[in-house]
Each structure stands twice: as C-alpha cells, then as structure tokens.
Design a protein around this motif. Structure first.
Motif, PDB file in Angstrom:
ATOM      1  N   ALA A  19       0.828  -1.217   0.000  1.00  9.55           N
ATOM      2  CA  ALA A  19       0.000   0.000   0.000  1.00  9.55           C
ATOM      3  C   ALA A  19       0.851   1.252   0.000  1.00  9.55           C
ATOM      4  O   ALA A  19       0.480   2.283   0.541  1.00  9.55           O
ATOM      5  CB  ALA A  19      -0.916  -0.007   1.218  1.00  9.55           C
TER       6      ALA A  19
ATOM      7  N   ALA B 134      -3.103 -11.783 -10.786  1.00 11.66           N
ATOM      8  CA  ALA B 134      -4.049 -11.009  -9.973  1.00 11.66           C
ATOM      9  C   ALA B 134      -3.339 -10.199  -8.890  1.00 11.66           C
ATOM     10  O   ALA B 134      -3.942  -9.339  -8.256  1.00 11.66           O
ATOM     11  CB  ALA B 134      -5.059 -11.951  -9.338  1.00 11.66           C
TER      12      ALA B 134
ATOM     13  N   TYR C 293      10.755  -6.321  -9.278  1.00 15.10           N
ATOM     14  CA  TYR C 293       9.438  -6.931  -9.463  1.00 15.10           C
ATOM     15  C   TYR C 293       9.230  -8.110  -8.511  1.00 15.10           C
ATOM     16  O   TYR C 293      10.025  -9.048  -8.496  1.00 15.10           O
ATOM     17  CB  TYR C 293       9.310  -7.510 -10.877  1.00 15.10           C
TER      18      TYR C 293
ATOM     19  N   THR D 267       6.997 -10.184  -9.090  1.00 17.45           N
ATOM     20  CA  THR D 267       6.656 -11.259 -10.027  1.00 17.45           C
ATOM     21  C   THR D 267       7.867 -12.108 -10.402  1.00 17.45           C
ATOM     22  O   THR D 267       7.715 -13.244 -10.841  1.00 17.45           O
ATOM     23  CB  THR D 267       6.061 -10.637 -11.298  1.00 17.45           C
TER      24      THR D 267
END
Ligand code: UD1
Ligand code: CA
Length: 425
Positions: free
Chosen positions: A8, A173, A200, A202
């Motif tokens: 966040a 997602a 990243y 990912t």
C-alpha cells in the motif's frame, strides 16, 4: 499461523486526491481495511504487515487506531513490488511458515477465496502460488506464462512483454501465497533490469523455478474479486459491486428489497427474513435488523443500530447508535441517536433526540422504556429517561426524566383571539 503482507505504498495519482489511495472508503471503511479484514477473517492469518510509503503517517494512524494485529512498515523510496515485500524481511527473520501477499487497493477480495487459495497452496505442497484470472482485455496486467505441461514458468509485465506474450489472457491477480522460509532469500536477489527499472515481486516465479521449488497458479473464478481501485470511477464501481453482492446475499436470505438499484446496504449489516427495505435507503456501518421490520423509503441508518423484530423506520428517519425493541414505530421525519428504545413505543413525526452538547462536545443517552408515546415534533434533550408507559404531548421539549405512566406537556396553552384578523385588517 500465516502472516500477510499488504502492499500500500503507491501514490494513486489517478485518484486526484489529497488523501492516500488506500484510505478512500466504501461505506466509510477504508479500502485497506477491507483487505485486512478479508485476510483476518480467513481465520488463518494472525498478523498483517502493511507496506506504506506515500502519506505513510495517515495510513499508519488509521491502522494503529483500528487494527491491533497489523503493523505498518515504511518503504521509501518505492522501488517496486518486490522491494516492497522485502521491507518485511527484518520482521520475519525467524518466521518459516506461509505468507500471503495482497494489494491494499483491491477491496473486493473475500476471505472465502483467500481460504480456498491457501488450501490450494497447501494441498499442492506448493512453495509459491500465484492467483491468476482470465481477462478478455488483459492490458496492463502481468501475463502468466505457462510451460507445455501447464506449470507456471514466469510472469511477464505488459511493458516487458513481446507480442506473443501480450496475447496471453491469463493475468497475474497480484495475490501470492509463499513458503516464507524457502522464498525469503529471493528478495535479496531480485534485479531491476526491466522496462520499469523496478524490483518486481513477479520475478520470484522465475526464481522459484530456478531453485527447484514448486510453483503453481490458482485461477480465480470471480474476476470481480480482484477489481483494483485506481480512480474515483473505479471506487464508485467497486462500491456498486460490493453493494450488489450484499443485496444479493440478503435477498437469498429472505429479505425483501423493493428496489435494489436505489438501496445501499453495508456488508456489515445483518437483516432478518421478511423484513422489507423500501426504495432509497442508505444503511451504513454495522447494524443488526430483525425479522418483519419495515425500513424506508428514504431511511438512513448510520451504524451501530440494533432493531428487534417488527420495528418500523419510516421515511426521512435517521438512526445512529440506537437499540430499538420489537413492535416500535418511528415512521416519519425523526432523528434517533445514542438511544435505547423499548418495545411498543410510538415515536411521533418530527421527534429529535438531542444527544450532542456542542459546548462540552459530550454525547448523552436517551432512554425510552416500553409502551411510551412521544408526541410529534418533540425534542428529547439527553441525558434523559422516559419511563414506562409515559406520554409526551406534541411539541414536548423534554429536559427532565419523565416518570412511568405520566403525561408531560411543555407547550404554551392555545389562545384563540376571536375576530383578530378582521379587527387588524
Ligand atoms: C502488479 C504486478 C502485475 C499484476 C498487477 C495486478 C508487479 C511487478 N506487477 O502490477 O503482474 O498483474 O500488479 O494488479 O508486481 N506498491 C508498493 N511499493 C512499490 C510499488 C508498488 O507498495 O514500490 C504497491 C502499490 O501501492 C499497489 C501494489 O503494490 O498497491 C501494486 O503496484 P502497482 O504499481 O499498481 O503494480 P502493477 O503495475 O499494477
Ligand atoms: Ca507499476
């Protein structure tokens, strides 16, 4: 128990707001609150680490005031999602169990889905599980690249993807479950040699494969759950989706909702069967409404409202922090706040509980016992108690407790001046 890390720290430029993105609200609850609750309500997560950056103080203040099991970790500067997760390394040095990673701006994720996701991860004996979804328009999402055998090879960001990869409709997602003990070292090895110059998150997929870990994808069935908020338009849309979800659940439980399209009901409101919600009601916060009640049209429940069975709350009635027992009516133009109201009470049109003293800033309670009748246009100045069966005459301004079965009248006597108009013409 599992730990969660909730990202966040991002700015949320497109919100065009002075406020941090994750503090924007749906039914007055900040987006990040929905994500924390979804994680906590799985019953599997006992601690949340919220990664904060932009306007960190404000997010931190909200978290500290509302969530005892959550800790904010500051990420400055923001060097990417992988860098964000690495902020938790010093706090989870000894931790060996599972960590789920979520985004603070996807408020529609449910604890049911997260539970299923975590169970999938455990059943597969997976080390890294990523949540995926199929989108007709996958633009801007990371694409899930699978091997021939269906196992997950890597995630490629839109900006780094070639034509073939861009055509993939299975997207990341942004929700992960990882075996922290086995994967934590990845976070010190990530590189930022990509189109965005970011570390990243990912990239842990590729890292996992290189290090012979078990890497899997869990495919989401309801894409709505990962709807992300990037703009005020997204926020309005997510509010609508959440409202629709709540209304559909209540309808399935036997509540009558006359006009779902004009009715707003917070997800933290319980309503018993055979209650009718008439059009244009706004029901906010946590409330518990019994069976066979009638609410609205145009009623406003502001939270902490408990209604027993057969209660009527009519048009232009606002209720906050109030308990009302069965068979009581407040049918028109009324404000009831900080009150305890008995059963078989009639609250006349235009009744106000004056519960707030603006000089002392103190809010006081109004107590109305069973079988009381309050005449129209009365003001009950709290703290005040109307004992059982007492009547308050219309236009009563009640500043003292009224004993049981008494009549209280405060209005000036009616005078009739015969022919006054003709004499003064
Ligand atoms: C990310 C994923 C992408 C995925 C998408 C799903 C990466 C590299 N890409 O992309 O594969 O499809 O989410 O929504 O992870 N954040 C931080 N610190 C940072 C950067 C980001 O806390 O340094 C937070 C943001 O506030 C946001 C979340 O991480 O809540 C995702 O960041 P964002 O930049 O929106 O990622 P995407 O580019 O959408
Ligand atoms: Ca980005």
């Amino acid at each position: 128990m599992i730990k969660s890390i909730i990202l966040a720290a991002g700015k949320g430029t497109r919100m065009k707001s002075d406020m941090p993105k994750v503090l924007h609200t749906i039914f007055d609850k900040p987006l990040v609150g929905y994500v924390i609750d979804a994680a906590s309500n799985t019953g599997l997560v006992d601690e949340n680490y919220i990664i904060v950056g932009h306007q960190a103080e404000l997010v931190e203040e909200y978290i500290n005031n509302n969530y005892k099991n959550s800790k904010c970790l500051l990420q400055t500067p923001q060097l990417g999602t992988g860098h964000a997760v690495s902020m938790a390394l010093p706090y989870l040095k000894e931790f060996e169990g599972e960590v789920i990673i979520l985004c603070g701006d996807t408020p529609l994720i449910t604890s049911e889905t997260l539970k299923e996701f975590i169970n999938f991860h455990k059943e597969k004996a997976s080390d890294i599980t990523v949540m995926s979804a199929y989108f007709d328009n996958p633009a801007n999402y990371g694409r899930i690249i699978r091997n021939q055998d269906g196992s997950v090879n890597s995630i490629v960001e839109e900006k780094d993807a070639n034509k073939e990869q861009k055509a993939v409709k299975e997207i990341n997602a942004g929700i992960y479950c990882i075996n922290w003990g086995k994967v934590k070292s990845a976070f010190s090895e990530l590189k930022n040699n990509n189109a965005q110059g970011e570390y990243y998150l990912t990239d842990i997929i590729k890292w996992g494969n290189t290090n012979n870990l078990s890497v899997n994808a869990y495919t989401l069935s309801d894409n709505e759950e990962i709807y992300g908020i990037n703009s005020k338009a997204n926020l309005a849309e997510a509010s609508k989706m959440l409202n629709k979800r709540t209304i559909n659940k209540l309808l399935s439980e036997g509540v009558t909702i006359v006009a779902p399209e004009t009715t707003w009901i917070s997800p933290e409101t319980e309503i018993g069967p055979d209650t009718i919600i008439y059009p244009s009601c706004y029901i906010n916060g946590k409330n518990k409404i019994g069976k066979h009640c009638k609410i609205g049209p145009f009623a406003h429940l502001r939270g902490d409202v408990v209604l027993e069975d057969y209660v009527k709350i009519g048009n232009f009635v606002e209720v906050k922090k109030t308990t009302i027992k069965s068979h009581t009516n407040a049918c028109h133009l009324t404000y009831l706040g900080n009150s305890e109201i008995g059963s078989n009470v009639n609250i006349g049109a235009g009744t106000i509980t004056a519960n707030y003293n603006p000089l002392t800033k103190v809010k006081s309670k109004t107590i109305i016992k069973d079988n009381v009748k309050i005449g129209s246009n009365s003001v009950l100045v709290a703290p005040v108690t109307i004992e059982e069966g007492a009547n308050v005459g219309a236009v009563g301004v009640i500043t003292k407790n009224i004993p049981a079965w008494a009549l209280a009248i405060t209005r000036a006597p009616l005078r009739i001046l015969e022919n006054w108009v003709t004499r003064n013409k």
